[in-house]
Design a protein around this motif. Structure first.
Motif, PDB file in Angstrom:
ATOM      1  N   HIS A 196       1.062  -1.329  -0.195  1.00 17.28           N
ATOM      2  CA  HIS A 196       0.283   0.045  -0.026  1.00 17.28           C
ATOM      3  C   HIS A 196       0.860   1.872  -0.410  1.00 17.28           C
ATOM      4  O   HIS A 196       0.426   2.338  -0.179  1.00 17.28           O
ATOM      5  N   HIS A 204       0.807   4.593  -2.864  1.00 14.03           N
ATOM      6  CA  HIS A 204       1.227   6.382  -2.040  1.00 14.03           C
ATOM      7  C   HIS A 204       2.213   7.069  -2.606  1.00 14.03           C
ATOM      8  O   HIS A 204       1.937   8.438  -2.682  1.00 14.03           O
ATOM      9  N   SER A 256       0.090   9.827   6.399  1.00 21.78           N
ATOM     10  CA  SER A 256      -0.937   8.766   6.116  1.00 21.78           C
ATOM     11  C   SER A 256      -0.919   8.869   7.957  1.00 21.78           C
ATOM     12  O   SER A 256      -0.966   9.491   8.766  1.00 21.78           O
ATOM     13  N   ASP A 275      -6.764   6.896   0.181  1.00 25.12           N
ATOM     14  CA  ASP A 275      -6.464   5.500  -0.482  1.00 25.12           C
ATOM     15  C   ASP A 275      -7.264   5.073  -1.353  1.00 25.12           C
ATOM     16  O   ASP A 275      -8.813   5.121  -1.875  1.00 25.12           O
TER      17      ASP A 275
HETATM   18 ZN    ZN Z   1      -3.502   5.199   2.497  1.00 29.43          ZN
END
Ligand code: ZN
Ligand code: KG4
Length: 343
Positions: free
Chosen positions: A110, A114, A141, A309
């Protein structure tokens, strides 16, 4: 190459169809209302909401892309970091599709998403932004605060990270102490803007004296807690903007100073900003000024949905992984890694 990507790492059920760096379709179901009253994301509620929505989100994404599964070349899914039981929903769905349609499945981190969110393009291929390595990526984040040396496609070195709270989490906790719901970052941003982002109370800048590139936000949160305890209730509500603004300046001040130190140590002044906090206009301004001071550049996620996200950024990472043949040989071996680190 068309990739169907899925991200269920936290509180967004997100699916995209991407072609190289271009997004053909993107659909997301935001669970913000489900979690708002709890002051944070509740994993069991997130899992249930993902399960309820994932199939229809996939269907709508394919419709938007005017495609069916047969035309998809590969699948991609976020395997971590994130909430274990939430990640599981996306992974299970991706595995099933991979087996049913006999398509390769690419596991994606993930946080890589980003980083690559700064390079996602629309259907027309904009913004063009050719890669010009190396970059210094700032990840900010709800779960992470990291400075990353991004030397080539899929090559990362973590230069610094938080020892306790993440910067987004710190803003969320401050907002909660001031009586606001989740997510707190946008509320703090709005309140601070109303007093032109001035620093009234000079809260302590976390970890500025240490020479490394790590962060710590727990002390700032405690400083606010004691500050509020000493302040009469009526004064507190009158000064909420001033408090929010001072807190945000302290939180971002630390981020900017450590970024500056990283530029000095690495000589890299091409910056990238990614993660939910990248939506913050004040942080963007501070980092833009920093980049300019060092005769560098900075890229932000080019479209609003890319700050939060989303599966589009996962699809773009997956494309570069596919070019290097990094899809899984055995789909059943793909598992969630809630604390997955960049490597
Ligand atoms: Zn995130
Ligand atoms: O990347 P993200 O959507 O989820 C995680 O992977 O954690 O980041 C969520 C975080 C939350 O802490 C939220 O308060 C923060 O991003 N955030 C913001 C803004 N919008 C979202 N923080 C500051 N200013 C904003 N405008």
């Amino acid at each position: 190459m068309y990739i169907l990507s899925i991200d269920t790492s936290c509180d967004e059920t997100s699916v995209a169809v991407t072609q190289q760096r271009c997004v053909r379709a993107h659909v997301e179901y935001t669970q913000a209302v489900v979690h708002a009253k709890w002051g944070g994301v509740v994993p069991s509620l997130a899992k249930r909401a993902h399960k309820e929505r994932i199939d229809s989100v996939i269907e709508r994404t394919l419709q938007k892309a005017k495609m069916d599964m047969e035309k998809i070349d590969a699948l991609a899914v976020t395997v971590g970091p994130g909430l274990a039981i939430a990640l599981e929903v996306g992974i299970r769905t991706a595995k099933n599709l991979s087996l049913q349609y006999n398509k390769p499945l690419i596991p994606v981190n993930h946080m890589e998403g980003h980083i690559y969110s700064c390079f996602v393009q629309n259907t027309k291929g904009n913004p063009v932004r050719p890669f010009s390595f190396p970059y210094l990526a700032i990840l900010a984040s709800g779960g992470h605060t990291e400075l990353v040396h991004f030397s080539d496609h899929l090559c990362y070195t973590i230069l610094g990270s938080t020892r306790d709270d993440a910067v987004g989490e710190s803003l969320d906790k401050a907002a909660r102490m001031l009586g606001f719901g989740y997510p707190g970052g946008p509320v703090i941003e709005r309140l601070a803007e109303e007093v032109e982002n001035k620093d009234y109370f000079q809260f302590p800048r976390p970890m500025l004296r240490s020479t490394d590139l790590d962060f710590s936000y727990a002390g700032l949160k405690t400083a606010l807690m004691y500050f509020l305890r000493r302040m009469p209730e009526t004064e507190r509500s009158q000064k909420v903007r001033e408090i929010a603004s001072s807190y945000q300046e302290a939180a971002f001040g630390a981020l900017v100073r450590k970024t500056q130190r990283a530029i000095q140590q690495t000589g890299v002044s091409s910056l990238l900003l990614g993660g939910g906090v990248a939506a913050n206009k004040r942080l963007r301004t501070l980092l833009r000024t920093l980049a300019r001071t060092h005769k560098g550049t900075i890229f932000f996620p080019p479209y609003k949905y890319l700050n939060a996200d989303n599966a589009a950024m996962i699809g773009v990472v997956a494309y570069y992984k596919a070019l290097q043949g990094l899809h899984s040989q055995n789909v059943e071996h793909i598992n969630r890694v809630p604390r997955l680190a960049l490597s």
